[in-house]
Design a protein around this motif. Structure first.
Motif, short mmCIF file in Angstrom:
data_model
loop_
_atom_site.label_atom_id
_atom_site.label_comp_id
_atom_site.label_asym_id
_atom_site.label_seq_id
_atom_site.Cartn_x
_atom_site.Cartn_y
_atom_site.Cartn_z
N TYR A 11 0.84 -1.20 0.00
CA TYR A 11 0.00 0.00 0.00
C TYR A 11 0.88 1.26 0.00
O TYR A 11 0.69 2.17 -0.82
N LYS A 12 1.86 1.29 0.89
CA LYS A 12 2.73 2.46 1.01
C LYS A 12 3.51 2.71 -0.29
O LYS A 12 3.62 3.85 -0.75
N SER A 13 4.02 1.66 -0.89
CA SER A 13 4.79 1.79 -2.12
C SER A 13 3.92 2.32 -3.27
O SER A 13 4.33 3.23 -4.00
N LEU A 14 2.72 1.76 -3.41
CA LEU A 14 1.84 2.20 -4.49
C LEU A 14 1.39 3.65 -4.29
O LEU A 14 1.40 4.45 -5.24
N ILE A 15 1.02 3.99 -3.06
CA ILE A 15 0.59 5.36 -2.78
C ILE A 15 1.74 6.34 -2.99
O ILE A 15 1.55 7.44 -3.54
N HIS A 16 2.95 5.94 -2.60
CA HIS A 16 4.11 6.80 -2.80
C HIS A 16 4.31 7.08 -4.29
O HIS A 16 4.54 8.24 -4.69
N ARG A 17 4.22 6.05 -5.11
CA ARG A 17 4.37 6.23 -6.56
C ARG A 17 3.28 7.15 -7.11
O ARG A 17 3.55 8.04 -7.92
N LEU A 18 2.04 6.93 -6.66
CA LEU A 18 0.93 7.75 -7.15
C LEU A 18 1.08 9.21 -6.71
O LEU A 18 0.78 10.12 -7.50
N ALA A 78 6.00 2.27 -14.55
CA ALA A 78 6.63 1.64 -13.39
C ALA A 78 5.58 1.26 -12.35
O ALA A 78 5.65 0.17 -11.75
N PHE A 79 4.59 2.13 -12.14
CA PHE A 79 3.48 1.81 -11.23
C PHE A 79 2.75 0.57 -11.72
O PHE A 79 2.48 -0.36 -10.95
N ASN A 80 2.43 0.53 -13.02
CA ASN A 80 1.72 -0.62 -13.58
C ASN A 80 2.52 -1.91 -13.45
O ASN A 80 1.95 -2.96 -13.13
N LYS A 81 3.82 -1.84 -13.67
CA LYS A 81 4.66 -3.03 -13.53
C LYS A 81 4.63 -3.57 -12.11
O LYS A 81 4.52 -4.78 -11.89
N GLU A 82 4.75 -2.66 -11.14
CA GLU A 82 4.72 -3.08 -9.75
C GLU A 82 3.37 -3.69 -9.37
O GLU A 82 3.30 -4.75 -8.76
N LEU A 83 2.30 -3.02 -9.77
CA LEU A 83 0.96 -3.51 -9.44
C LEU A 83 0.69 -4.84 -10.13
O LEU A 83 0.16 -5.77 -9.51
N LEU A 84 1.07 -4.97 -11.40
CA LEU A 84 0.85 -6.23 -12.13
C LEU A 84 1.65 -7.36 -11.50
O LEU A 84 1.13 -8.47 -11.33
#
Length: 100
Positions: free
Chosen positions: A19-26, A62-68
């Protein structure tokens, strides 16, 4: 993390780290978009704006790669273990949309 309603059909509990990583990227992407808007408002030169826009595209990718990656390791793997093979068709459809 508090429970929030979602417009999606399914939801997923994420680890605090994910959660923290995705929110940070966003948040970073949001800042980049605001920066581009400011550049347009200040009549910045086109190529300077385009370079910043390309940086946003790279950040979204990069966000999409991490989420996928997280999705495949968690949701897809668990659904396959549970015998829900339809998740493979869902993954293929998602990859096709991402590759347009």
């Amino acid at each position: 993390m508090e429970e929030k309603t979602c417009c999606c059909k399914k939801t997923k509990e994420r680890t605090p780290e994910e959660y923290k990583s995705l929110i940070h990227r966003l948040n970073r992407i949001e800042g980049q978009i605001r920066g581009i808007r400011g550049m347009v408002e200040k009549n910045a030169y086109c190529t300077d704006i385009l370079i910043q826009s390309a940086a946003v595209t790279a950040a979204v990718n990069a966000f999409n790669k991490e989420l996928l990656s997280n999705h495949i390791r968690t949701c897809v793997a668990q659904d396959i273990r549970d015998g829900k093979d339809e998740v493979i068709d869902e993954l293929v459809a998602t990859l096709q949309k991402l590759m347009k």
